[in-house]
Design an enzyme around this catalytic site. Structure first.
Site, short mmCIF file in Angstrom:
data_model
loop_
_atom_site.label_atom_id
_atom_site.label_comp_id
_atom_site.label_asym_id
_atom_site.label_seq_id
_atom_site.Cartn_x
_atom_site.Cartn_y
_atom_site.Cartn_z
N THR A 49 0.82 -1.22 0.00
CA THR A 49 0.00 0.00 0.00
C THR A 49 0.85 1.26 0.00
O THR A 49 0.40 2.31 -0.48
CB THR A 49 -0.97 -0.01 1.19
OG1 THR A 49 -0.27 -0.44 2.37
CG2 THR A 49 -2.13 -0.96 0.95
N THR A 50 2.10 1.18 0.49
CA THR A 50 3.03 2.31 0.39
C THR A 50 3.32 2.63 -1.07
O THR A 50 3.70 3.75 -1.42
CB THR A 50 4.33 2.01 1.16
OG1 THR A 50 4.01 1.83 2.54
CG2 THR A 50 5.36 3.12 1.03
N TYR A 112 -12.79 -1.49 4.33
CA TYR A 112 -14.10 -0.86 4.24
C TYR A 112 -15.27 -1.79 4.51
O TYR A 112 -16.19 -1.44 5.25
CB TYR A 112 -14.31 -0.17 2.88
CG TYR A 112 -15.58 0.66 2.85
CD1 TYR A 112 -15.62 1.92 3.42
CD2 TYR A 112 -16.76 0.16 2.29
CE1 TYR A 112 -16.79 2.67 3.44
CE2 TYR A 112 -17.94 0.90 2.30
CZ TYR A 112 -17.95 2.15 2.87
OH TYR A 112 -19.10 2.88 2.89
N TYR A 138 -1.74 -9.48 6.15
CA TYR A 138 -1.34 -8.14 6.58
C TYR A 138 -2.48 -7.57 7.41
O TYR A 138 -3.56 -7.30 6.90
CB TYR A 138 -1.04 -7.27 5.36
CG TYR A 138 -0.61 -5.85 5.68
CD1 TYR A 138 -0.17 -5.47 6.95
CD2 TYR A 138 -0.62 -4.87 4.69
CE1 TYR A 138 0.22 -4.16 7.22
CE2 TYR A 138 -0.22 -3.57 4.95
CZ TYR A 138 0.20 -3.23 6.21
OH TYR A 138 0.59 -1.93 6.47
N ARG A 143 -6.17 1.15 9.12
CA ARG A 143 -6.41 1.51 7.72
C ARG A 143 -7.58 0.73 7.12
O ARG A 143 -8.34 1.27 6.33
CB ARG A 143 -5.14 1.27 6.89
CG ARG A 143 -4.04 2.27 7.19
CD ARG A 143 -2.89 2.14 6.21
NE ARG A 143 -1.88 3.15 6.46
CZ ARG A 143 -1.90 4.39 6.00
NH1 ARG A 143 -2.92 4.78 5.24
NH2 ARG A 143 -0.93 5.25 6.27
N LYS A 167 2.22 -10.01 8.48
CA LYS A 167 2.78 -8.70 8.81
C LYS A 167 1.78 -8.08 9.78
O LYS A 167 0.64 -7.79 9.42
CB LYS A 167 2.92 -7.85 7.55
CG LYS A 167 3.36 -6.41 7.81
CD LYS A 167 3.34 -5.59 6.53
CE LYS A 167 3.71 -4.14 6.80
NZ LYS A 167 3.59 -3.29 5.57
N ILE A 209 8.62 -5.25 8.11
CA ILE A 209 8.41 -4.70 6.77
C ILE A 209 8.22 -3.21 6.97
O ILE A 209 7.24 -2.78 7.58
CB ILE A 209 7.21 -5.35 6.06
CG1 ILE A 209 7.51 -6.83 5.79
CG2 ILE A 209 6.90 -4.63 4.75
CD1 ILE A 209 6.37 -7.60 5.15
#
Length: 296
Positions: A49-50, A112, A138, A143, A167, A209
């Site tokens: 996502t980065t 979401y 993850y 988020r 993660k 990470i």
């Protein structure tokens, strides 16, 4: 080989550099990849996502994956980020993307939708059955809007063959302890939180990470190796030097913070795709001041 052994240490969730017209800047991406590997990191995570993946088309994602393999050239393992809240669409990507050279797939929990724990379990089970490579869960509830509970992580680790690790970025040390105690011996548990990676490693996690590692690969990877060797005083000394970075990175959003650092280091252009915009001038100035005073 289990992910616990192949992905021990520091993985960097690399940014996706853009040109002024917001096309992908592959030349800069190559510079970023080389900077990470030269800095001593153990593996790369592309399209996390980065990397602003929600704004990158499937065609572009395939180009980035293939370019990353080519540039890395087998120097370090590559983990590919593939996720979303449409399970069938993610399954289709897992079946069609060029994943032969990947070590694992990093997949964030569905965002979401806020599915139940059973829904999260079934989502990852479907991904694991479709994936040609092990799945790295993850968990980043601040988020996605939904935590993957420890019980669900442990159930996935024990019951679904192709789930190889997690993660973990929920910030809850009790949850970390639960997972570390109860997952199978060869299950990878790695940090997803730069600012608390050292205590997480002290609990038994196998590394991090990182976002900060984009700009400080040598510092983060050295710090993590020291912590994994039980040299926590030396690891903390490095952590203290870059402690302010963790705040500067997330003052507004990710990856605007880390892109500002990389821009100031001359590696990329300071370009992002909407809805994310570059840092405001005051926060960018703080990054410039930090780098001006930083002694490596």
């Amino acid at each position: 080989m289990s992910l616990k052994s192949s992905l021990r240490g520091t993985g960097v969730a690399i940014v996706t550099p853009f040109n002024e017209d917001h096309s992908i800047d592959f030349e800069a991406l190559g510079k970023v990849i080389d900077f990470q590997i030269d800095g001593g990191i153990e593996y790369l995570v592309t399209l996390g996502t980065t990397g602003e993946t929600p704004t990158i088309s499937k065609e572009e994602q395939i180009q980035i994956i293939e370019y990353t393999y080519e540039r890395v050239g087998g120097r370090v393992p590559v983990v590919v980020g593939i996720g979303g809240n449409n399970t069938l669409a993610v399954v289709e990507m897992l079946k069609t993307f060029p994943l032969q050279k990947a070590t694992a797939i990093l997949s964030a929990a569905p965002y979401y939708s806020k599915p139940s724990q059973e829904g999260i379990f079934q989502h990852y089970k479907a991904l694991a059955e479709a994936s040609p490579k092990p799945i790295l869960l993850y968990n980043v509830p601040h988020r996605t809007g939904k935590n993957i509970d420890a019980e669900t992580v442990i159930r996935l680790a024990k019951e679904v063959k192709n789930i190889g690790g997690i993660k973990e970025a929920c910030g809850n040390f009790t949850q970390f302890a639960h997972i570390l105690r109860d997952v199978p011996e060869d299950f990878l548990v790695t940090s997803g939180e730069d600012d608390i990676a050292i205590p997480q490693i002290a609990m038994g996690m196998q590394g991090v990470i990182t976002v900060a590692g984009n700009a400080f690969p040598k510092e983060v990877s050295t710090m993590v190796r020291l912590a994994l060797d039980g040299k926590f005083k030396e690891a903390t000394s490095i952590n203290n030097k870059i402690l302010d970075v963790f705040t500067l990175l997330f003052n507004e959003n990710n990856p605007a913070g880390i892109k500002a650092f990389l821009f100031e280091k001359g590696l990329i252009k300071n370009e992002l795709r909407l809805p994310v915009v570059p840092l405001s001038s005051p926060n960018h100035q703080k990054i410039k001041e930090f780098l001006r005073n930083y002694i490596a």
